[in-house]
Every structure is written in C-alpha cells, then in structure tokens.
Motif scaffolding. Structure first.
Motif, PDB file in Angstrom:
ATOM      1  N   ASP A  34      35.053 -29.908  -5.508  1.00  0.00           N
ATOM      2  CA  ASP A  34      34.849 -31.343  -5.309  1.00  0.00           C
ATOM      3  C   ASP A  34      34.957 -31.640  -3.803  1.00  0.00           C
ATOM      4  O   ASP A  34      35.411 -30.802  -3.024  1.00  0.00           O
ATOM      5  CB  ASP A  34      35.910 -32.125  -6.097  1.00  0.00           C
ATOM      6  N   ALA A  35      34.554 -32.840  -3.435  1.00  0.00           N
ATOM      7  CA  ALA A  35      34.640 -33.233  -2.026  1.00  0.00           C
ATOM      8  C   ALA A  35      35.833 -34.159  -1.847  1.00  0.00           C
ATOM      9  O   ALA A  35      36.052 -35.061  -2.658  1.00  0.00           O
ATOM     10  CB  ALA A  35      33.362 -33.955  -1.621  1.00  0.00           C
ATOM     11  N   ASP A  36      36.598 -33.952  -0.767  1.00  0.00           N
ATOM     12  CA  ASP A  36      37.702 -34.874  -0.500  1.00  0.00           C
ATOM     13  C   ASP A  36      37.172 -36.108   0.251  1.00  0.00           C
ATOM     14  O   ASP A  36      35.963 -36.248   0.438  1.00  0.00           O
ATOM     15  CB  ASP A  36      38.840 -34.168   0.260  1.00  0.00           C
ATOM     16  N   ASP A  37      38.071 -36.972   0.677  1.00  0.00           N
ATOM     17  CA  ASP A  37      37.643 -38.225   1.317  1.00  0.00           C
ATOM     18  C   ASP A  37      36.924 -38.013   2.642  1.00  0.00           C
ATOM     19  O   ASP A  37      36.329 -38.933   3.195  1.00  0.00           O
ATOM     20  CB  ASP A  37      38.855 -39.140   1.560  1.00  0.00           C
ATOM     21  N   HIS A  38      37.005 -36.793   3.168  1.00  0.00           N
ATOM     22  CA  HIS A  38      36.307 -36.502   4.417  1.00  0.00           C
ATOM     23  C   HIS A  38      35.031 -35.702   4.164  1.00  0.00           C
ATOM     24  O   HIS A  38      34.384 -35.262   5.106  1.00  0.00           O
ATOM     25  CB  HIS A  38      37.215 -35.728   5.375  1.00  0.00           C
ATOM     26  N   GLY A  39      34.710 -35.472   2.896  1.00  0.00           N
ATOM     27  CA  GLY A  39      33.515 -34.697   2.578  1.00  0.00           C
ATOM     28  C   GLY A  39      33.743 -33.188   2.654  1.00  0.00           C
ATOM     29  O   GLY A  39      32.803 -32.407   2.611  1.00  0.00           O
ATOM     30  N   HIS A  40      34.994 -32.792   2.787  1.00  0.00           N
ATOM     31  CA  HIS A  40      35.305 -31.363   2.827  1.00  0.00           C
ATOM     32  C   HIS A  40      35.515 -30.843   1.403  1.00  0.00           C
ATOM     33  O   HIS A  40      36.085 -31.539   0.557  1.00  0.00           O
ATOM     34  CB  HIS A  40      36.552 -31.093   3.668  1.00  0.00           C
TER      35      HIS A  40
ATOM     36  N   TRP B 203      30.240 -28.162  -2.793  1.00  0.00           N
ATOM     37  CA  TRP B 203      30.395 -29.097  -3.908  1.00  0.00           C
ATOM     38  C   TRP B 203      29.056 -29.572  -4.428  1.00  0.00           C
ATOM     39  O   TRP B 203      28.925 -30.039  -5.540  1.00  0.00           O
ATOM     40  CB  TRP B 203      31.341 -30.249  -3.592  1.00  0.00           C
ATOM     41  N   ASP B 204      28.027 -29.421  -3.600  1.00  0.00           N
ATOM     42  CA  ASP B 204      26.687 -29.777  -4.042  1.00  0.00           C
ATOM     43  C   ASP B 204      26.175 -28.735  -5.032  1.00  0.00           C
ATOM     44  O   ASP B 204      25.576 -29.063  -6.058  1.00  0.00           O
ATOM     45  CB  ASP B 204      25.778 -29.793  -2.810  1.00  0.00           C
TER      46      ASP B 204
ATOM     47  N   CYS C 286      27.316 -21.720   2.575  1.00  0.00           N
ATOM     48  CA  CYS C 286      28.255 -22.391   3.490  1.00  0.00           C
ATOM     49  C   CYS C 286      27.998 -21.977   4.939  1.00  0.00           C
ATOM     50  O   CYS C 286      28.187 -20.820   5.295  1.00  0.00           O
ATOM     51  CB  CYS C 286      29.710 -22.078   3.123  1.00  0.00           C
TER      52      CYS C 286
ATOM     53  N   GLU D 279      33.877 -27.432   7.779  1.00  0.00           N
ATOM     54  CA  GLU D 279      33.519 -28.580   8.628  1.00  0.00           C
ATOM     55  C   GLU D 279      32.841 -29.672   7.812  1.00  0.00           C
ATOM     56  O   GLU D 279      32.262 -30.607   8.369  1.00  0.00           O
ATOM     57  CB  GLU D 279      32.606 -28.142   9.788  1.00  0.00           C
ATOM     58  N   GLY D 280      32.820 -29.510   6.496  1.00  0.00           N
ATOM     59  CA  GLY D 280      32.290 -30.586   5.666  1.00  0.00           C
ATOM     60  C   GLY D 280      30.778 -30.634   5.521  1.00  0.00           C
ATOM     61  O   GLY D 280      30.205 -31.707   5.377  1.00  0.00           O
ATOM     62  N   HIS D 281      30.123 -29.475   5.561  1.00  0.00           N
ATOM     63  CA  HIS D 281      28.662 -29.473   5.349  1.00  0.00           C
ATOM     64  C   HIS D 281      28.283 -29.863   3.918  1.00  0.00           C
ATOM     65  O   HIS D 281      27.137 -30.213   3.661  1.00  0.00           O
ATOM     66  CB  HIS D 281      28.062 -28.092   5.630  1.00  0.00           C
TER      67      HIS D 281
ATOM     68  N   ARG E  61      27.821 -28.128   1.156  1.00  0.00           N
ATOM     69  CA  ARG E  61      26.952 -27.302   0.335  1.00  0.00           C
ATOM     70  C   ARG E  61      27.687 -26.797  -0.903  1.00  0.00           C
ATOM     71  O   ARG E  61      27.101 -26.642  -1.962  1.00  0.00           O
ATOM     72  CB  ARG E  61      26.404 -26.120   1.141  1.00  0.00           C
TER      73      ARG E  61
END
Ligand code: HEM
Ligand code: SF4
Lengths: 64, 391
Positions: free
Chosen positions: A25-31, A17-18, A56, A11-13, A15
């Motif tokens: 890596d994060a995609d354009d939606h932060g996923h 990629w952080d 996660c 759901e794009g939290h 954690r």
C-alpha cells in the motif's frame, strides 16, 4: 518467498503499490509499505512480486 | 565527440527517434555531444542511475531556472533542506489525494472532447494536450476557470519565451516579467487564503509549517512558480508522445478500446520508451573521473539523459523494445533519487484519465490525411500539432 521494501531507498515512485496492491500500500507520502510484513508471497502473486522488484527505479523492492 | 550534423539537426534527430539517437550516443561512449556543446551528457544506464541518487556530487542547487535568481522549491534545493520541503509537499500529491482530484480531471476531459467530437476532427495537441493540464492546475490551485487564458500565456512565456521574441535578451526579459506576474498572483492569492482559507493547494501552503515556522511568501511563490514550469508542459508533451505512438499502432488502439484498465501499463511503458522529459540538469560539485575515463570538473553543467537510460538494454533486458502490455520495466521518466517528480501521481492520473476517456468515446481515429508528425526539438519532447480525424 518474502517481499521487502527498503524505506531508506524508497523515493515514492509508486510502482510497487501500483503493480501489487494485494501486498503493498502507499503511505501518506506515496511511499510503498508492506501491508503485512510477516506474510509470505502467495504462489499466485509470485510473478507479480517479481515484476514489482523489476519495476522499482530505486531498487528498494527485493524478494528473499 | 559524438557528431552527426549541426546542433539543431541533431536535436530533431533525437526527438524523431530517441531509440536510435541514444543507442548511437551510448555506443560512442562519450559525454561530449554536438547537440549540447560544453555540457557533460550522461547517457548509459548505470551512470544515470548513479547520478540521480548522488546529489552530493551532482547538485541541483545551482540557483534558479526560468528567469529566477532564487532557487525554485524543491527543484533547486538539495538535502537536508530538500527533505523538509518534500515531507511537506509529498502528502498533498500522494495517490489518495490525487484520486480525489480525478473526477475533476475526468470532467475536464469530457468537456474538451464534447467540443469537437461531432466534428470528427481535432488538433489533439491544441485541443486536449495543452488545455487539460491547465484546467487541472486551476482545480488544484483553487483558481477560477476565468484564469485559463492567462495561465496558458504565462506558461508559454516562461517555457518558450524564445518563440515570442526575436533575441535571447528579449526572451530573458519576457521570462523575468512573466515570473513577476505569476509571483504577484500567487502572493495575492496567498494573502487572500490567509484571511479566507479554502480546500486547495495555496491554502495548504499558507498553513504549512517547516521547522516550527510558517512558510514565507517567498517560499510559497517559488514553490508555485516551479509548479508552472514542472506540471503543465510536461503533461502536455507526455500526452502528445502517447497519441503520436497510438496513431502509428492500431493494435495498441484496439487494446485500449477493448480492455478497460490496459491504459495503466500502456502509459507506463510509453513514459519509459518515449521519455517526454528527456534530460534533467545538474552541476558537478567536485572534480571526478567517470567510468569511461572522461573527467568532469567542479562547476561543469551536467545533463542526465534519462531518455537514454530508459532505453539502455545493458542492465535491463528488453529495454530497447516496446511492449505496451508490460508494466515492469524500471523507468526514470519521473527522474529518480531525492528529486523524483513530486507530481508523478498527479501526472499518471491525468494521463490515464485522458487515454481512458478518449478511447471510450473515440475508439478509432487516425492522423488527418496529408499530415505528418513533426517533433519539436526541445528537451521536453512533444508534437505541437497533431491533427486527428475519426468517422
Ligand atoms: C508526465 C508528466 C511529468 C513528467 C514526465 C515529469 C518529470 C519530472 C522529472 C524527470 C523530474 C526530475 C527533475 C530533476 O531530477 O531535476 C520532475 C521533478 C518535478 N516535477 Fe514532474 N513531471 C511530470 C509532471 C509533473 C506534474 C503534473 C507536477 C505537478 C505539480 C510536477 C512537479 C514536479 C516537481 C515539483 C518536481 C521537482 C521535485 C524535486 O526537485 O524534489 N511534475 N518531474
Ligand atoms: S516502487 Fe520503489 S521507490 Fe516506488 S514506492 Fe515502491 S519501493 Fe518506493
């Protein structure tokens, strides 16, 4: 050891990629997505990979 | 029934120490509380995790909040409609996009600190925690800083109308009036952006399409109005929670002052352990029986106590302790499931920037002599005044 990210559960939290920018890596939606889906987790990153699994909130990150 | 005093005493008890309050609530193994009479309060880790994901049973589509009859977007919309809005909004709040806003937030933070650093004292809540997210919003929306006072007034009226009125009817009227004012500004700005696009959120919304059509004015306004409710006080109380923790923990201050980057895990761990947004609301769509045997009826109001789940060691060892160096604790501070906070990347960037900048410039500080930390009793858990001093 291999890392998996279940895109259905993510759901794009952010954690994964952080905590593990070396592999995720994060995609354009932060996923989160794996930079190289075939790569194994190098031994020096195994601990951090386990942390990403624990962090996660959607339990979308697993190791196999 | 979980009891322990009157309703507001319980609210203060919860805010003062969520760790103890929720441990008692979970031990009582019930969803019925005196603090939230008539509501179903889910507090253990597995119930909370399940309910956040199960939008079909626990719906968010129960009308509007904060004096709105219409659903706010995307908060009060469920999948599959919800997915369309999130697909459109997520990219605007994605990490890379937020990173590009960071210099502005950094500047706002420095400007705020400039105003009081030489005095050796400030009220952290009033002088940093409240204004910072408001200036950030003005940057995000592409509005001039002259709108600042107006923004602060509006968000106070929307979120704390009770504090400015003498009856709940008056409060309701004030909330509705304010919502109309916010909506009017946003609709006017949207109109202006159609004629003269800029690089900001309103322009993005005006130009966006869903199902092959442009967003309507109503959709744009209901989205912007939600940002007011969701993105200002949440950041304010999070900053207050973090600094209230820091004044009581010298070793954490030392870590921040000496180790740049250590703010990342600290912010994450404190979002978890303090859970500034303590609960999120849902409504049951059908009758069901919970794992503890209690029944829930269709239409029942449900509070998902993410603050409690975050501290529940059952299912995540160590969740009932705090360690600001670790960053691997599964955490529902931003909710979970489809309604996971849209602004989490923005919020994290704001919190990290303030904590970093502050400790670069004011590494050592304490609560002003004779002062106490007084927690509010709201579901948004904060401290309205945090007077700090430094040498
Ligand atoms: C540290 C600060 C913040 C915290 C703790 C926080 C917390 C949350 C939580 C717990 C939810 C879930 C609500 C639910 O499930 O019903 C949520 C949703 C939301 N938040 Fe935040 N939030 C923060 C900052 C922000 C910011 C800065 C924005 C800026 C736009 C924002 C926008 C939203 C929106 C639009 C939603 C609704 C998402 C949806 O329903 O799909 N939040 N937030
Ligand atoms: S931490 Fe989990 S939910 Fe968040 S981006 Fe990574 S995989 Fe997705």
């Amino acid at each position: 050891m291999k890392l998996r990210i279940d895109a259905e559960l993510c759901e794009g939290h952010g954690r994964c990629w952080d905590l593990l920018p070396e592999l995720v890596d994060a995609d354009d939606h932060g996923h989160g997505f794996l930079i190289d889906i075939h790569a194994s987790v190098p031994p020096e990153l195994e601990q951090k990979a386990r942390e990403a699994v624990r962090a996660c909130p959607e339990r979308a990150v697993t190791i196999e | 029934m979980y009891a322990g005093g009157d309703k507001s005493a319980l609210a203060y008890e919860r805010s003062a120490c969520p760790m103890d309050y929720f441990a008692k609530l979970r031990a009582a193994n019930t969803t019925k509380t005196e603090e939230f009479p008539g509501l179903v309060v889910l507090s253990n880790r597995s119930d909370v995790e399940g309910a956040l994901r199960d939008w079909e049973t626990f719906t968010s589509a129960f009308g509007g909040i904060n004096g709105q009859d219409e659903p706010l977007i995307p908060l009060n919309v469920d999948p599959p409609e919800h997915v369309k809005y999130r697909r459109l909004l997520d990219p605007y709040f994605a990490p890379k996009k937020m990173a590009s806003l960071q210099p502005a937030v950094d500047k706002h933070t420095n400007d705020l600190i400039d105003q009081f650093i030489d005095k050796g004292a400030c009220d952290f809540s009033e002088d940093v925690a409240v204004p910072l997210p408001c200036s950030t919003f003005l940057s995000l929306f592409g509005l001039p800083l002259s709108e600042f006072d107006q923004f602060i007034k509006w968000k106070d009226y929307l979120l704390r109308a009770e504090a400015f009125t003498s009856s709940s009817e008056e409060a309701d009227v004030l909330r509705r009036q304010t919502a109309v004012e916010v909506c009017t500004l946003m609709a006017t700005e949207a109109y202006a952006r159609r004629a003269a696009p800029k690089d900001d959120l309103i322009t993005y919304l005006v130009e966006s399409e869903i199902d092959g059509r442009k967003l309507t004015d109503s959709e744009i306004v209901r989205t912007c109005l939600l940002f007011f409710t969701a993105g200002l006080d949440t950041v304010t109380v999070s900053l207050e929670c973090i600094f209230a923790y820091l004044i009581a923990h010298p070793e954490a201050r030392k870590m921040l002052a000496e180790e740049p980057g250590s703010e990342i895990n600290l912010v994450e761990e404190l979002l978890r352990s303090e859970t500034p947004v303590q609960m999120v609301s849902r409504e049951a769509t059908h009758d069901l029986v919970l794992p503890n045997g209690e029944s829930v009826k269709a239409g029942d109001k449900v509070m998902i106590a993410i603050a409690s789940a975050n501290l529940d060691p059952n299912g995540l060892e160590g969740a009932d302790t705090i360690d600001v160096r670790r960053g691997d604790m599964r955490n529902f501070a931003f909710g979970g499931g489809p309604h996971r906070c849209l602004g989490s990347n923005l919020a994290r960037m704001e919190l990290r920037t303030v904590v970093r900048r502050w400790h670069d410039r004011i590494p050592e500080y304490s609560l002003a002599p004779g002062e106490k930390v007084i927690w509010n009793s709201s579901v948004l858990r904060g401290v309205d005044h945090l007077p700090l001093v430094w040498a």
